[in-house]
Scaffold this active site. Structure first.
Site, PDB file in Angstrom:
ATOM      1  N   LYS A 124       0.835  -1.192   0.000  1.00  0.00           N
ATOM      2  CA  LYS A 124       0.000   0.000   0.000  1.00  0.00           C
ATOM      3  C   LYS A 124       0.878   1.253   0.000  1.00  0.00           C
ATOM      4  O   LYS A 124       1.997   1.233   0.521  1.00  0.00           O
ATOM      5  CB  LYS A 124      -0.868   0.035   1.268  1.00  0.00           C
TER       6      LYS A 124
ATOM      7  N   ARG B 180     -10.280 -11.669   1.608  1.00  0.00           N
ATOM      8  CA  ARG B 180     -11.130 -12.712   1.022  1.00  0.00           C
ATOM      9  C   ARG B 180     -10.449 -14.082   1.057  1.00  0.00           C
ATOM     10  O   ARG B 180     -11.120 -15.110   1.033  1.00  0.00           O
ATOM     11  CB  ARG B 180     -11.527 -12.309  -0.397  1.00  0.00           C
TER      12      ARG B 180
END
Length: 490
Positions: free
Chosen positions: A257, A331
């Protein structure tokens, strides 16, 4: 943590046992007679320009009403449980320096006593924090002057405590909250309840095939954990499974990030904290419904051991996933949790995750995105509405199913060529791991609800109502309400 203890009394407000008093009032322009029983108060409020607008709070000198430090908070022009809850919460957030606060509702608002009590408990929480100079304390006790039974007090206190648990866990810096630390916090938080706990360490996860959790956590020096909690009261006929995302810090892995986006990523375990806290409240209240919670906990860190873009992970059910974006890690751990929860054949699975930035773009920071099967989603939205938690159904379009295909594995974890409808893509990915109600080839899927709290789980702006800046504990109250309704329907 600081959380007020709630009690109630039929005594006349404000009494003499408290250190300060708060009165909840309607919009004064539309309720001119509401303050007639409080001599001089209407004039004192008019003198400072107070009108009773929603959650407006003011300290006021009203010696004919009470000699105690005294404050008034407004609910606006339209009385409702939500308006009263927010007003009482705003008052308890704002009124500091007093140990015990008396709380009452102006004439005409008596029916909202329960909402006022809820708001006071929720708004009175404060994370103790790490400041060398402690902030002014909020009340440690709230006495509601109004009709409130002991069962309501117990429910409000248990739910408020659960919301506070989420806030406290999310606020802990990642340096002091490794996967092992969070797992231990889960064990400790239910130690006095009829809840069994199993913690799988990295060896057990490897032995049993939890490839998603292991793949996300393998880049960290702090190995992953899976925590299974089980509240199973005698006679319960309904079984709810909760699956929570517990990324104790999310750097994005090798798909790193930007620096600004990494700030606050200790928050990425809020789904696991929410699942844990909801189960604890349900067990505390002894609701007649079985609840299991699966907390999928890992650090997502870059290193020479980390999963690389293009690597293939094998999930718990054998499904292979080509990892194109290591920052779409939630996920992956949730996939393992959904498979594990499905193996116990619950009546419904609810998963909770700070899953996608896309849901923030779609719904902002107050609504939770809800996806899943029609009947289960309808029931959940009704539960959320009953406690005034904003939630909005999002689509799971069948035409997007092909976008999950990988040329070398069963699925990809992120569609790098098309960022549109990212929240729905993630929901469709998770749905692939929800099991069937039986082994029959045509058996329907276990009813499933997906809650994306990436936006609603944290308030990054100014405080409002009972919600202060920081983690919100969103969806805890809705899950508890859903469980209570399930218990009643059984």
């Amino acid at each position: 943590m600081t959380l007020p203890v709630l009690s109630h009394t039929p005594d006349q407000f404000p009494g003499s046992a408290a250190d300060a008093a708060v009165l909840v009032v309607p919009d004064l322009a539309d309720a001119a007679t509401s303050l007639e029983s409080y001599p001089g108060l209407a004039e004192a409020l008019a003198a400072v320009g107070f009108t009773g607008s929603a959650s407006a709070f003011v300290r006021v000198h009203a010696p004919e009403v009470t000699s105690l430090p005294f404050a008034v908070v407004g609910i606006g022009a339209t009385p409702s449980a939500e308006a009263v809850r927010n007003a009482a919460g705003a008052a308890l957030r704002s009124l500091t320096g007093f140990e015990t606060v008396s709380l009452a509702l102006a004439p005409g608002l008596e029916e909202y006593a329960e909402a006022a009590a809820e708001g006071a408990v929720l708004g009175g929480h404060r994370f103790d924090g790490y400041r060398s100079k402690k902030p002014a304390v909020r009340a440690s006790a709230v006495v509601l002057h109004g009709a409130l039974d002991d069962a309501s007090v117990a429910r409000i206190q248990a739910t408020g405590d659960a919301v506070a648990l989420v806030k406290d866990l999310v606020n802990v810096p990642a340096e002091w909250q490794s996967p092992a630390d969070l797992a231990q916090s889960a064990v400790d938080s239910v130690a006095d309840l009829d809840v069994t706990v199993e913690v799988l360490d990295e060896s057990a996860l490897t032995e049993q095939g939890y490839g998603g959790i292991l793949g996300v956590g393998q880049g960290s020096d702090r190995p992953p954990r899976l925590v299974r909690l089980d509240y199973s009261p005698a006679g319960a006929t309904q079984h709810i499974a909760l699956v929570g995302k517990g990324i104790t810090f999310d750097t994005g892995g090798l798909s790193l990030k930007p620096a600004a986006s990494m700030v606050g990523m200790k928050f990425d375990m809020a789904g696991a904290a929410t699942s844990l806290a909801a189960l604890r409240a349900i067990a505390t209240l002894e609701l007649s419904v079985r609840v299991t919670a699966w907390l999928c906990i890992a650090d997502n860190m870059p290193s020479g051991r980390a999963t690389r873009p293009g690597d293939v992970l094998r999930m718990l059910d054998g499904t292979t996933v080509e990892v194109l974006n290591t920052d779409a890690e939630g996920r992956l751990v949730m996939a393992d949790g959904l498979v594990a929860a499905s193996r116990e054949n619950p009546d419904v699975i609810i998963d909770v995750a700070t899953l996608t930035g896309a849901i923030v773009m779609a719904l902002g920071h107050r609504h939770t995105g809800v996806m899943g099967d029609d009947d289960a989603v309808t029931r959940f939205l009704a539960a959320a509405e009953s406690v005034d938690e904003p939630a909005w159904r999002m689509p799971l379009p069948d035409y997007m199913e092909d976008s999950l295909d990988s040329p070398i594995a069963d699925l990809i974890n992120a569609n790098m060529s098309d960022r549109a409808a990212g929240a729905s893509f993630a929901g469709l990915f998770l749905r692939r791991f929800v099991g069937r109600v039986s082994d029959d080839a045509d058996a329907p899927r276990i009813p499933w609800v997906h809650l994306d709290i990436a936006g609603s789980g944290e308030n990054g702006s100014a405080p409002f109502g009972f919600t202060e800046k920081g983690p919100t504990g969103a969806m805890v109250r809705s899950i508890v309400a859903f469980a209570a309704a399930s218990a009643q329907e059984a």
